[in-house]
Write a protein that holds these residues in place. Sequence first.
Motif, PDB file in Angstrom:
ATOM      1  N   ARG A 125       2.937   1.746   3.004  1.00 17.57           N
ATOM      2  CA  ARG A 125       2.045   1.771   4.167  1.00 17.57           C
ATOM      3  C   ARG A 125       1.954   0.389   4.814  1.00 17.57           C
ATOM      4  NH1 ARG A 125      -0.174   6.614   4.679  1.00 17.57           N
ATOM      5  NH2 ARG A 125      -0.570   7.925   2.837  1.00 17.57           N
ATOM      6  N   GLN A 126       1.963  -0.641   3.976  1.00 20.38           N
ATOM      7  CA  GLN A 126       1.907  -1.996   4.522  1.00 20.38           C
ATOM      8  C   GLN A 126       3.241  -2.427   5.133  1.00 20.38           C
ATOM      9  OE1 GLN A 126       0.384  -4.157   1.005  1.00 20.38           O
ATOM     10  NE2 GLN A 126      -1.374  -4.648   2.284  1.00 20.38           N
ATOM     11  N   ALA A 127       4.334  -1.892   4.600  1.00 13.98           N
ATOM     12  CA  ALA A 127       5.666  -2.315   5.047  1.00 13.98           C
ATOM     13  C   ALA A 127       6.038  -1.756   6.412  1.00 13.98           C
ATOM     14  CB  ALA A 127       6.706  -1.899   4.018  1.00 13.98           C
ATOM     15  N   PHE A 128       5.546  -0.571   6.745  1.00 13.03           N
ATOM     16  CA  PHE A 128       6.055   0.133   7.919  1.00 13.03           C
ATOM     17  C   PHE A 128       5.909  -0.607   9.245  1.00 13.03           C
ATOM     18  CE2 PHE A 128       7.795   3.774   6.040  1.00 13.03           C
ATOM     19  CZ  PHE A 128       8.426   4.495   7.054  1.00 13.03           C
ATOM     20  N   PRO A 129       4.846  -1.338   9.489  1.00 12.33           N
ATOM     21  CA  PRO A 129       4.768  -2.054  10.775  1.00 12.33           C
ATOM     22  C   PRO A 129       5.854  -3.110  10.950  1.00 12.33           C
ATOM     23  CG  PRO A 129       2.598  -1.867   9.770  1.00 12.33           C
ATOM     24  CD  PRO A 129       3.583  -1.438   8.734  1.00 12.33           C
ATOM     25  N   TYR A 130       6.439  -3.563   9.853  1.00 12.74           N
ATOM     26  CA  TYR A 130       7.441  -4.639   9.912  1.00 12.74           C
ATOM     27  C   TYR A 130       8.864  -4.168   9.593  1.00 12.74           C
ATOM     28  CZ  TYR A 130       2.954  -6.899   8.936  1.00 12.74           C
ATOM     29  OH  TYR A 130       1.641  -7.272   8.937  1.00 12.74           O
ATOM     30  N   LEU A 131       9.011  -2.905   9.240  1.00 16.49           N
ATOM     31  CA  LEU A 131      10.274  -2.400   8.710  1.00 16.49           C
ATOM     32  C   LEU A 131      11.405  -2.491   9.730  1.00 16.49           C
ATOM     33  CD1 LEU A 131      11.002  -1.128   5.940  1.00 16.49           C
ATOM     34  CD2 LEU A 131      10.793   1.103   7.040  1.00 16.49           C
ATOM     35  N   THR A 132      12.569  -2.957   9.272  1.00 22.82           N
ATOM     36  CA  THR A 132      13.756  -3.047  10.125  1.00 22.82           C
ATOM     37  C   THR A 132      14.888  -2.203   9.531  1.00 22.82           C
ATOM     38  OG1 THR A 132      14.725  -4.934   8.955  1.00 22.82           O
ATOM     39  CG2 THR A 132      13.115  -5.409  10.710  1.00 22.82           C
TER      40      THR A 132
END
Length: 236
Positions: free
Chosen positions: A115-122
């Motif tokens: 959940r924390q990773a998704f805003p930054y995921l590439t």
Amino acid sequence: MIQFPSPVSSMSTSESGSFTTPLVDSKSLSEQVTEYLYKLLVSGQLKAGQRVNEAELSRTLKISRNPIREAIRKLEERGLLISSPRRGTFVRTFSESDIQDIFSFRLALEEFAVRQAFPYLTDEDIEGLAAIVDQMEAAAKTGREMELVERDIAFHQRICELSRNTQTIRAFSNIYAEIQISISLVEHRFASLEDAAVDHWPIVEAFRTKDEQKVIEALKFHIGDSWKRIKEAYNY
């Protein structure tokens, strides 16, 4: 590297737990002893709570105590063995409660990380996870069990790292040994090492959809299935 005989087919123990298969010296003997004992541990030939006798291993395997001592130390660092003052070194034991705690915490931690990773995921992040699974498959195909487990741990660690949250990453590090043990046990509950490796592809494919909930569902299924395999195998 000289390969030791397969523990499953060639190594036997007496009723007192004595080892009876001699080993062959090589330049990397310490690493081979570590791998050999590791296979005995995860295959169940070294039982939970069983004492690992350094002197007996040296005598019956016909090698010096130094590589055995080093191998035992490495397995202690991995959390698979525990030394007790004046008593010796023993295979770590896990109760049903221990397994429950490990897997329930892993589920919560990795879901939080996603959940924390998704805003930054590439896309690069996702393909990095895919590359780790490729490495797992390569290790599985050549029977490199310890490497398979290491890459398996790296896969889940990377998910936590993608959160970019130092506390999440630290929490994973704090239960590293327990995660390694649980993964080691699970790998041997599959029909083959390759099956254990490819079991991670659904998580990667879920990441590729860029759907956060699909990733969480795939991760929950993966960890839940591992939990179930251990409970069934050890009658928890």
